[in-house]
Design an enzyme around this catalytic site. Structure first.
Site, PDB file in Angstrom:
ATOM      1  N   CYS A  13       0.852  -1.177   0.000  1.00  0.00           N
ATOM      2  CA  CYS A  13       0.000   0.000   0.000  1.00  0.00           C
ATOM      3  C   CYS A  13       0.897   1.239   0.000  1.00  0.00           C
ATOM      4  O   CYS A  13       2.117   1.149   0.145  1.00  0.00           O
ATOM      5  CB  CYS A  13      -0.902   0.000   1.225  1.00  0.00           C
ATOM      6  SG  CYS A  13       0.012   0.108   2.790  1.00  0.00           S
ATOM      7  N   HIS A  42       5.357  -4.848   8.842  1.00  0.00           N
ATOM      8  CA  HIS A  42       5.303  -6.207   9.352  1.00  0.00           C
ATOM      9  C   HIS A  42       5.504  -7.225   8.225  1.00  0.00           C
ATOM     10  O   HIS A  42       4.565  -7.893   7.772  1.00  0.00           O
ATOM     11  CB  HIS A  42       3.969  -6.455  10.067  1.00  0.00           C
ATOM     12  CG  HIS A  42       3.910  -5.809  11.422  1.00  0.00           C
ATOM     13  ND1 HIS A  42       2.729  -5.524  12.072  1.00  0.00           N
ATOM     14  CD2 HIS A  42       4.903  -5.379  12.246  1.00  0.00           C
ATOM     15  CE1 HIS A  42       2.999  -4.968  13.244  1.00  0.00           C
ATOM     16  NE2 HIS A  42       4.309  -4.871  13.365  1.00  0.00           N
ATOM     17  N   CYS A  97       2.317   5.946   8.830  1.00  0.00           N
ATOM     18  CA  CYS A  97       1.373   6.078   7.715  1.00  0.00           C
ATOM     19  C   CYS A  97       0.440   7.254   7.989  1.00  0.00           C
ATOM     20  O   CYS A  97      -0.115   7.372   9.091  1.00  0.00           O
ATOM     21  CB  CYS A  97       0.562   4.789   7.578  1.00  0.00           C
ATOM     22  SG  CYS A  97      -0.769   4.920   6.353  1.00  0.00           S
ATOM     23  N   HIS A 125      -1.088  -4.890  19.377  1.00  0.00           N
ATOM     24  CA  HIS A 125      -0.616  -4.496  18.054  1.00  0.00           C
ATOM     25  C   HIS A 125       0.022  -3.116  18.162  1.00  0.00           C
ATOM     26  O   HIS A 125      -0.480  -2.230  18.862  1.00  0.00           O
ATOM     27  CB  HIS A 125      -1.768  -4.471  17.050  1.00  0.00           C
ATOM     28  CG  HIS A 125      -1.335  -4.279  15.631  1.00  0.00           C
ATOM     29  ND1 HIS A 125      -1.063  -3.038  15.099  1.00  0.00           N
ATOM     30  CD2 HIS A 125      -1.097  -5.173  14.637  1.00  0.00           C
ATOM     31  CE1 HIS A 125      -0.694  -3.171  13.833  1.00  0.00           C
ATOM     32  NE2 HIS A 125      -0.697  -4.454  13.530  1.00  0.00           N
ATOM     33  N   GLU A 127       0.165  -0.555  16.305  1.00  0.00           N
ATOM     34  CA  GLU A 127      -0.684   0.588  15.977  1.00  0.00           C
ATOM     35  C   GLU A 127      -1.606   0.930  17.145  1.00  0.00           C
ATOM     36  O   GLU A 127      -1.808   2.106  17.477  1.00  0.00           O
ATOM     37  CB  GLU A 127      -1.507   0.288  14.721  1.00  0.00           C
ATOM     38  CG  GLU A 127      -2.355   1.470  14.290  1.00  0.00           C
ATOM     39  CD  GLU A 127      -3.250   1.170  13.109  1.00  0.00           C
ATOM     40  OE1 GLU A 127      -4.349   1.760  13.051  1.00  0.00           O
ATOM     41  OE2 GLU A 127      -2.859   0.340  12.254  1.00  0.00           O
ATOM     42  N   CYS A 195      -8.194   1.422   6.578  1.00  0.00           N
ATOM     43  CA  CYS A 195      -7.571   2.098   5.445  1.00  0.00           C
ATOM     44  C   CYS A 195      -8.044   1.519   4.109  1.00  0.00           C
ATOM     45  O   CYS A 195      -8.507   0.385   4.026  1.00  0.00           O
ATOM     46  CB  CYS A 195      -6.045   2.063   5.573  1.00  0.00           C
ATOM     47  SG  CYS A 195      -5.263   0.597   4.892  1.00  0.00           S
ATOM     48  N   SER A 223       1.450  -9.664  10.595  1.00  0.00           N
ATOM     49  CA  SER A 223       0.784  -8.679   9.745  1.00  0.00           C
ATOM     50  C   SER A 223      -0.726  -8.779   9.946  1.00  0.00           C
ATOM     51  O   SER A 223      -1.355  -9.746   9.515  1.00  0.00           O
ATOM     52  CB  SER A 223       1.136  -8.919   8.270  1.00  0.00           C
ATOM     53  OG  SER A 223       0.280  -8.176   7.427  1.00  0.00           O
ATOM     54  N   SER A 224      -1.309  -7.764  10.569  1.00  0.00           N
ATOM     55  CA  SER A 224      -2.741  -7.788  10.860  1.00  0.00           C
ATOM     56  C   SER A 224      -3.573  -7.878   9.591  1.00  0.00           C
ATOM     57  O   SER A 224      -4.479  -8.699   9.482  1.00  0.00           O
ATOM     58  CB  SER A 224      -3.125  -6.528  11.645  1.00  0.00           C
ATOM     59  OG  SER A 224      -4.516  -6.474  11.854  1.00  0.00           O
ATOM     60  N   ASN A 225      -3.279  -7.033   8.607  1.00  0.00           N
ATOM     61  CA  ASN A 225      -4.123  -7.029   7.405  1.00  0.00           C
ATOM     62  C   ASN A 225      -4.013  -8.331   6.635  1.00  0.00           C
ATOM     63  O   ASN A 225      -4.986  -8.781   6.023  1.00  0.00           O
ATOM     64  CB  ASN A 225      -3.799  -5.811   6.528  1.00  0.00           C
ATOM     65  CG  ASN A 225      -2.516  -5.953   5.757  1.00  0.00           C
ATOM     66  OD1 ASN A 225      -2.502  -6.494   4.662  1.00  0.00           O
ATOM     67  ND2 ASN A 225      -1.409  -5.483   6.328  1.00  0.00           N
TER      68      ASN A 225
END
Length: 317
Positions: A13, A42, A97, A125, A127, A195, A223-225
């Site tokens: 991204c 991540h 970000c 996490h 973030e 996002c 990696s969460s996403n």
């Protein structure tokens, strides 16, 4: 096993590209070492590649020698990190970000206006840790519908919600519905916090699922996403596995499978997709194609501190 369908969009991204570019440009500008607080993004491959170029990853900004350059990762940090860096006279380059920064700004505004902030996200996490640090005394973490139902607040409480940027769109929507039922006057962000890249990759996976028997998601375990992409597939009845690269593929997964879907999380470089495709080609799969081609045209400027350094370097005779 007959074909591989590639989800689109997938992979990097704009926020990840900006963060990785930041470290690479600093290495070009100053040479090693460049210190980075936590993993810049991540993904184990990205971190190893940057380490090979001279980046040094630390868990805490106080580990960085005084006066050195430190890059703050894309996930954002609490205000205390900036204070610690300033005390150590560090040259701090903030690669947070911009979409995470937006959530931090919301948290500060809600806290200043006297709201109790309900932060939807995953405990631990990076973030979430950074966002909670903006207004820790005013913020309650909500990880599930059960958490939302268990909140010990009156229905007329002044509450507002914000969310981690890399969550499941569907699960987050269910939690928000529960919060709105309990707190009819809850304040919400003007635009959702999840996002664009996280949402787009989840929608791309959903679009793919009717045509595949198995979905492989390239991304690291933290990696969460990427993990959310696996969950999206499984929630819709399609087997799915998270892999760091082609070496993680278990050929037993492919028994009875005709079509494999392939995608990658927002912190996974496209070269890993190429490697997985080559793995399938080596096993006789010739039909590898994009399911649909969707271009993302979002770009973020480099951190202002780095832009200044680059401008000074260009001005040198």
């Amino acid at each position: 096993m007959k074909r591989v369908l590639l989800a689109s969009p997938r992979g990097y991204c704009a926020g990840v590209e900006r963060a990785v570019d930041t470290v690479e440009k600093l290495l070009d500008l100053h040479g090693p070492p460049v210190y980075v607080r936590k993993q810049i993004v991540h993904n184990a491959h990205v971190v190893r590649d940057l380490e090979a170029r001279g980046a040094i990853f630390v868990d805490d900004e106080r580990e960085v020698p005084e006066g050195e350059t430190v890059v703050l990762s894309a996930h954002g940090v609490a205000p205390s990190v900036y204070r610690n860096a300033e005390e150590r006279l560090l040259n701090t380059i903030d690669a947070t970000c911009p979409l995470v920064t937006k959530v931090h700004v919301q948290a500060r505004r809600y806290a200043a206006d006297g709201y109790t902030i309900l932060l939807i996200g995953h405990a631990g996490h990076e973030e979430v840790v950074g966002t909670m640090g903006e207004a820790s005394e005013s913020t309650i973490l909500v990880q599930s519908i059960a958490d939302a139902e268990a909140l010990d607040l009156p229905p007329d409480a002044r509450v507002a919600y914000i969310t981690q940027t890399t969550l499941s769109v569907d699960e987050t929507g269910e939690i928000i519905t529960a919060l709105r039922r309990r707190f009819p006057h809850i304040r919400a962000p003007k635009k959702e916090d999840i996002c664009y890249a996280t949402s787009n990759r989840q929608w791309a996976v959903k679009d793919l699922l009717e045509e595949v028997d198995l979905l492989l998601v390239i991304g690291s375990g933290n990696s969460s996403n990427s993990n959310r992409l696996v969950e999206v597939a499984r929630a819709n009845g399609v087997a799915s596995h998270l892999i760091d690269d082609e070496t993680d593929i278990d050929e037993a997964w492919l028994e009875g499978v005709e079509t494999v879907g392939l995608t990658s999380g927002a912190s996974a470089p496209e070269k890993l997709v190429d490697r997985v495709c080559d793995w399938f080609r080596a096993r006789g799969v010739g039909d590898i194609s994009a399911h649909r081609v969707v271009d993302e045209d979002v770009e973020f400027r480099l951190p202002v501190e780095l832009r200044r350094e680059l401008a000074l370097a260009e001005a040198q005779p």
